[in-house]
Scaffold this motif. Structure first.
Motif, PDB file in Angstrom:
ATOM      1  N   UNK A 135     -13.267 -34.003  17.072  1.00  0.00           N
ATOM      2  CA  UNK A 135     -14.387 -33.109  17.370  1.00  0.00           C
ATOM      3  C   UNK A 135     -15.509 -33.288  16.363  1.00  0.00           C
ATOM      4  N   UNK A 136     -16.711 -32.936  16.802  1.00  0.00           N
ATOM      5  CA  UNK A 136     -17.882 -32.876  15.930  1.00  0.00           C
ATOM      6  C   UNK A 136     -18.229 -31.403  15.741  1.00  0.00           C
ATOM      7  N   UNK A 137     -18.391 -30.974  14.499  1.00  0.00           N
ATOM      8  CA  UNK A 137     -18.759 -29.589  14.217  1.00  0.00           C
ATOM      9  C   UNK A 137     -20.250 -29.411  14.530  1.00  0.00           C
ATOM     10  N   UNK A 138     -20.528 -28.478  15.435  1.00  0.00           N
ATOM     11  CA  UNK A 138     -21.906 -28.190  15.823  1.00  0.00           C
ATOM     12  C   UNK A 138     -22.463 -27.002  15.049  1.00  0.00           C
ATOM     13  N   UNK A 139     -21.617 -25.995  14.818  1.00  0.00           N
ATOM     14  CA  UNK A 139     -22.025 -24.784  14.101  1.00  0.00           C
ATOM     15  C   UNK A 139     -20.834 -24.259  13.303  1.00  0.00           C
ATOM     16  N   UNK A 140     -21.125 -23.749  12.122  1.00  0.00           N
ATOM     17  CA  UNK A 140     -20.115 -23.083  11.304  1.00  0.00           C
ATOM     18  C   UNK A 140     -20.460 -21.605  11.277  1.00  0.00           C
ATOM     19  N   UNK A 141     -19.482 -20.764  11.571  1.00  0.00           N
ATOM     20  CA  UNK A 141     -19.693 -19.328  11.659  1.00  0.00           C
ATOM     21  C   UNK A 141     -18.988 -18.614  10.520  1.00  0.00           C
ATOM     22  N   UNK A 142     -19.681 -17.664   9.882  1.00  0.00           N
ATOM     23  CA  UNK A 142     -19.061 -16.835   8.850  1.00  0.00           C
ATOM     24  C   UNK A 142     -18.522 -15.589   9.521  1.00  0.00           C
ATOM     25  N   UNK A 143     -17.259 -15.334   9.318  1.00  0.00           N
ATOM     26  CA  UNK A 143     -16.642 -14.175   9.942  1.00  0.00           C
ATOM     27  C   UNK A 143     -17.108 -12.886   9.277  1.00  0.00           C
ATOM     28  N   UNK A 144     -17.478 -11.922  10.094  1.00  0.00           N
ATOM     29  CA  UNK A 144     -17.843 -10.601   9.585  1.00  0.00           C
ATOM     30  C   UNK A 144     -16.987  -9.502  10.204  1.00  0.00           C
ATOM     31  N   UNK A 145     -16.418  -9.762  11.391  1.00  0.00           N
ATOM     32  CA  UNK A 145     -15.556  -8.812  12.079  1.00  0.00           C
ATOM     33  C   UNK A 145     -14.364  -9.567  12.665  1.00  0.00           C
ATOM     34  N   UNK A 146     -13.184  -8.990  12.550  1.00  0.00           N
ATOM     35  CA  UNK A 146     -11.990  -9.567  13.164  1.00  0.00           C
ATOM     36  C   UNK A 146     -11.201  -8.432  13.817  1.00  0.00           C
ATOM     37  N   UNK A 147     -10.929  -8.554  15.103  1.00  0.00           N
ATOM     38  CA  UNK A 147     -10.184  -7.537  15.828  1.00  0.00           C
ATOM     39  C   UNK A 147      -8.793  -8.080  16.133  1.00  0.00           C
ATOM     40  N   UNK A 148      -7.774  -7.436  15.609  1.00  0.00           N
ATOM     41  CA  UNK A 148      -6.373  -7.816  15.851  1.00  0.00           C
ATOM     42  C   UNK A 148      -5.657  -6.634  16.452  1.00  0.00           C
ATOM     43  N   UNK A 149      -4.822  -6.910  17.438  1.00  0.00           N
ATOM     44  CA  UNK A 149      -3.956  -5.880  17.988  1.00  0.00           C
ATOM     45  C   UNK A 149      -4.565  -4.963  18.964  1.00  0.00           C
TER      46      UNK A 149
END
Length: 170
Positions: free
Chosen positions: A156-170
């Motif tokens: 794969x070629x990386x097109x965009x890198x995203x910084x996580x600010x929210x993570x929803x689990x469960x």
């Protein structure tokens, strides 16, 4: 039955995207439009494909399709960055790539090894659950996403890198 379930899941993702866009358009005071492709990427599925001259069933467990030009999402752990990627169509991988870092240890090992303080420190700056119920999902329970991405640079070629600010689990 599998095809029906996967079709239902895809429609569900499309409906969630429509709902998210509708909510954003109400919440953001400045009018906006989107004119780019929505990346709709599922994982842990089976599909019929042709590879090396044969029609086969490909099961992608922990993997996603990375056909040439196909867009995908490779998420990091609860505290790591994620990536929007474009597939390179590597035939030797059955045009696949990983769908994330993958676990570095079992869920039970993570529960034994990490504390709530460890988890809170690892997810500082990320709005997410910080309770006993997600200790097995703490970032250190996963492989380093940068190393995983480097190992699949031919896929794969990386097109965009995203910084996580929210993570929803469960």
């Amino acid at each position: 039955a599998v095809g029906w379930a996967q079709g239902w899941a895809r429609l569900n993702r499309e409906l969630m995207m429509d709902a998210a866009m509708a909510a954003l358009s109400k919440a953001v005071p400045k009018p906006f439009t989107t004119d780019c492709e929505a990346v709709n990427c599922h994982h842990n599925y089976v599909t019929r494909e042709a590879h090396f001259g044969d029609n086969v069933l490909v099961t992608r467990k922990g993997a996603v399709s990375a056909k040439e030009g196909e867009m995908g999402i490779i998420p990091g752990s609860m505290g790591a960055k994620s990536f929007i990627v474009r597939g390179k169509g590597n035939r030797d991988s059955f045009c696949s790539c990983s769908h994330g870092a993958g676990r570095a240890m079992s869920r039970n090992e993570a529960k034994k090894r990490f504390t709530l303080a460890d988890h809170a420190a690892a997810t500082a700056g990320v709005e997410c659950r910080k309770d006993e119920g997600v200790i097995d999902e703490t970032p250190a329970a996963y492989k380093d996403i940068d190393a995983v991405m480097a190992a699949q640079a031919d896929l794969v070629e990386v097109m965009h890198t995203l910084k996580q600010v929210v993570c929803v689990k469960g």
